[in-house]
Design an enzyme around this catalytic site. Structure first.
Site, PDB file in Angstrom:
ATOM      1  CB  ALA A 123      -0.894  -0.027   1.235  1.00 18.94           C
ATOM      2  N   PRO A 126       2.062   7.817  -0.872  1.00 16.65           N
ATOM      3  CG  PRO A 126       2.779   9.853   0.039  1.00 16.65           C
ATOM      4  CD  PRO A 126       1.907   8.661   0.319  1.00 16.65           C
ATOM      5  N   GLY A 127       4.705   7.047  -1.236  1.00 19.66           N
ATOM      6  CA  GLY A 127       5.979   6.397  -1.526  1.00 19.66           C
ATOM      7  C   GLY A 127       7.099   6.701  -0.537  1.00 19.66           C
ATOM      8  CE  LYS A 129       5.382   4.147   6.913  1.00 16.60           C
ATOM      9  NZ  LYS A 129       4.425   5.174   6.434  1.00 16.60           N
ATOM     10  CD  GLU A 147      -2.220   4.018  -3.788  1.00 17.18           C
ATOM     11  OE1 GLU A 147      -1.616   3.784  -2.727  1.00 17.18           O
ATOM     12  OE2 GLU A 147      -3.438   4.301  -3.823  1.00 17.18           O
ATOM     13  CG  ASP A 192       2.191   2.669   6.097  1.00 11.22           C
ATOM     14  OD1 ASP A 192       1.877   2.623   7.300  1.00 11.22           O
ATOM     15  OD2 ASP A 192       2.387   3.734   5.481  1.00 11.22           O
ATOM     16  CB  CYS A 246      -0.996   6.777  11.208  1.00  9.56           C
ATOM     17  SG  CYS A 246      -1.983   7.221   9.788  1.00  9.56           S
TER      18      CYS A 246
HETATM   19  N1  SAM Z   1       3.312   3.788   2.882  1.00  8.82           N
HETATM   20  C1  SAM Z   1       2.913   5.065   2.313  1.00  8.82           C
HETATM   21  C2  SAM Z   1       4.017   6.070   2.587  1.00  8.82           C
HETATM   22  O1  SAM Z   1       4.774   5.918   3.568  1.00  8.82           O
HETATM   23  O2  SAM Z   1       4.142   7.023   1.799  1.00  8.82           O
HETATM   24  C3  SAM Z   1       1.583   5.520   2.863  1.00  8.82           C
HETATM   25  C4  SAM Z   1       0.499   4.508   2.618  1.00  8.82           C
HETATM   26  S1  SAM Z   1      -1.101   5.085   3.058  1.00  8.82           S
HETATM   27  C5  SAM Z   1      -1.126   4.879   4.765  1.00  8.82           C
HETATM   28  C6  SAM Z   1      -2.105   3.783   2.499  1.00  8.82           C
HETATM   29  C7  SAM Z   1      -2.219   3.698   0.985  1.00  8.82           C
HETATM   30  O3  SAM Z   1      -2.989   2.508   0.680  1.00  8.82           O
HETATM   31  C8  SAM Z   1      -2.968   4.840   0.345  1.00  8.82           C
HETATM   32  O4  SAM Z   1      -2.206   5.391  -0.690  1.00  8.82           O
HETATM   33  C9  SAM Z   1      -4.229   4.194  -0.234  1.00  8.82           C
HETATM   34  O5  SAM Z   1      -4.686   4.770  -1.433  1.00  8.82           O
HETATM   35  C10 SAM Z   1      -3.747   2.785  -0.464  1.00  8.82           C
HETATM   36  N2  SAM Z   1      -4.827   1.765  -0.575  1.00  8.82           N
HETATM   37  C11 SAM Z   1      -6.152   1.897  -0.349  1.00  8.82           C
HETATM   38  N3  SAM Z   1      -6.792   0.746  -0.622  1.00  8.82           N
HETATM   39  C12 SAM Z   1      -5.846  -0.144  -1.015  1.00  8.82           C
HETATM   40  C13 SAM Z   1      -5.884  -1.492  -1.463  1.00  8.82           C
HETATM   41  N4  SAM Z   1      -7.036  -2.177  -1.544  1.00  8.82           N
HETATM   42  N5  SAM Z   1      -4.709  -2.081  -1.817  1.00  8.82           N
HETATM   43  C14 SAM Z   1      -3.541  -1.410  -1.745  1.00  8.82           C
HETATM   44  N6  SAM Z   1      -3.451  -0.126  -1.323  1.00  8.82           N
HETATM   45  C15 SAM Z   1      -4.580   0.497  -0.972  1.00  8.82           C
END
Ligand code: SAM
Length: 319
Positions: A123, A126-127, A129, A147, A192, A246
């Site tokens: 997940a 924006p990238g 991690k 994503e 995440d 979070c």
């Molecule tokens: N790890 C990222 C970072 O550190 O920049 C932040 C991730 S954010 C908490 C969760 C992400 O999961 C979001 O971009 C969201 O759009 C995406 N997401 C939502 N539903 C999802 C799915 N079914 N499968 C994968 N990612 C999903």
């Protein structure tokens, strides 16, 4: 600074009541201060494109006082008043520094990717991690980043370019489908998870909390369980998964891990981790009269401070 009074907060009353039953009383003050959005912010030198000493010199030239982070040599914290200055500087535009909360950096450190490994960020946008994983892998090996939301996917791709990630393979797809497509493949998987973002609520930003509801928490919890099952499938035996959110809600944290353990006890275990910080508490093993799997105690809840957001993390190993 005055202590913010939760009774005057703009947050939904049900959220406040739940929070007081989740967080230890000693953390309330720090938590309500964090909701005010003051304090310090974290940043990380992108070692793929920059050198830590050079960045410290640039910070000195910019007259920005920064403090090193003991447990991560490439990380530093800076008072919030300098945020715009750093974000607008060439340190960020050139991809030499990534502004990132220390809790996020700690989660990736706990997962601990190595050069030449096969790693999945399930997940990713924006990238932040993903770029940290690539730096730990020194741009060697294979890094898949998933994503499903198109605009966020493009943001992820441009972030990987900006931060010099050359091992990234991006997929515009739902993470819940990945386990079946690539079973037993990855050495490390970061999940995440999308979540209700409760730890990022800000008093003066209604968009951070106005859509909060118990129904949304239940929806997120369902999705997180599906994603974690997919993460387990995609991991090779002996490989590791880091689940993080979070949010404070146990439904999005310990209950998700409980769900996985209850159905896959022969396939997965929780790895107890030592954190290099003091502001944490063990996972909660009972929530709303429900007894959870005893091993969720090995999950970690990072408690908020003036430089760290609250965070939940749990390291799992596929047997
Ligand atoms: N790890 C990222 C970072 O550190 O920049 C932040 C991730 S954010 C908490 C969760 C992400 O999961 C979001 O971009 C969201 O759009 C995406 N997401 C939502 N539903 C999802 C799915 N079914 N499968 C994968 N990612 C999903």
């Amino acid at each position: 600074m005055n202590i913010p009074d939760p009774r005057t907060s703009p947050f939904p009353q049900e959220f406040v009541t739940r929070l007081e039953s989740i967080l230890p009383v000693e953390s309330w003050h720090a938590c309500w201060t964090a909701f005010r959005g003051c304090g310090q912010f974290g940043a990380r030198v992108n070692t793929l494109l920059a050198n830590v000493d050079d960045v410290w010199e640039r910070l000195a030239c910019l007259d920005v006082p920064a403090t090193a982070v003991e447990w991560l040599p490439e990380a530093f914290v800076v008072s919030s008043q300098y945020r715009e200055q750093i974000v607008g500087s060439d340190l960020v535009t050139m991809g030499h520094v990534y502004v990132q909360n220390l809790s996020s950096m700690l989660a990736v450190r706990v997962l601990g990717a190595e050069p030449d490994e096969q790693v999945l960020d399930l997940a990713a946008a924006p990238g932040g991690k993903t770029t940290q994983l690539a730096a730990m892998m020194r741009n060697t090996g294979w890094l898949s980043a998933v994503e499903p939301i198109r605009t966020r996917f493009y943001k992820l791709q441009s972030m990987l370019r900006q931060y010099g990630v050359t091992i990234g393979h991006t997929y515009l797809t739902d993470g819940r489908t990945v386990g079946n497509k690539t079973p037993d493949r990855f050495d490390r998987v970061l999940l995440d998870a999308p979540c209700s973002g409760e730890a990022r609520f800000r008093w003066d930003e209604p968009k951070t909390y106005q859509y909060w509801s118990l129904r949304k928490i239940r929806e997120q919890s369902r999705k997180q369980k599906g994603l974690l099952r997919s993460a387990l499938k995609a991991t090779r035996p002996g490989g590791r998964i880091l689940y993080s959110t979070c949010s404070f809600a146990p439904e999005e944290n310990e209950c998700v891990v409980h769900h996985l353990l209850a159905r896959n006890s022969a396939q997965v275990r929780v790895v107890p981790v030592d954190l290099p910080i003091n502001n944490w508490q063990p996972g909660i093993t009972r929530w709303l009269d429900k007894e959870l799997h005893p091993d969720v105690v090995h999950a970690r809840r990072i408690l908020p401070t003036d430089s760290m957001d609250a965070f939940f993390l749990c390291l799992l190993e596929k047997l």
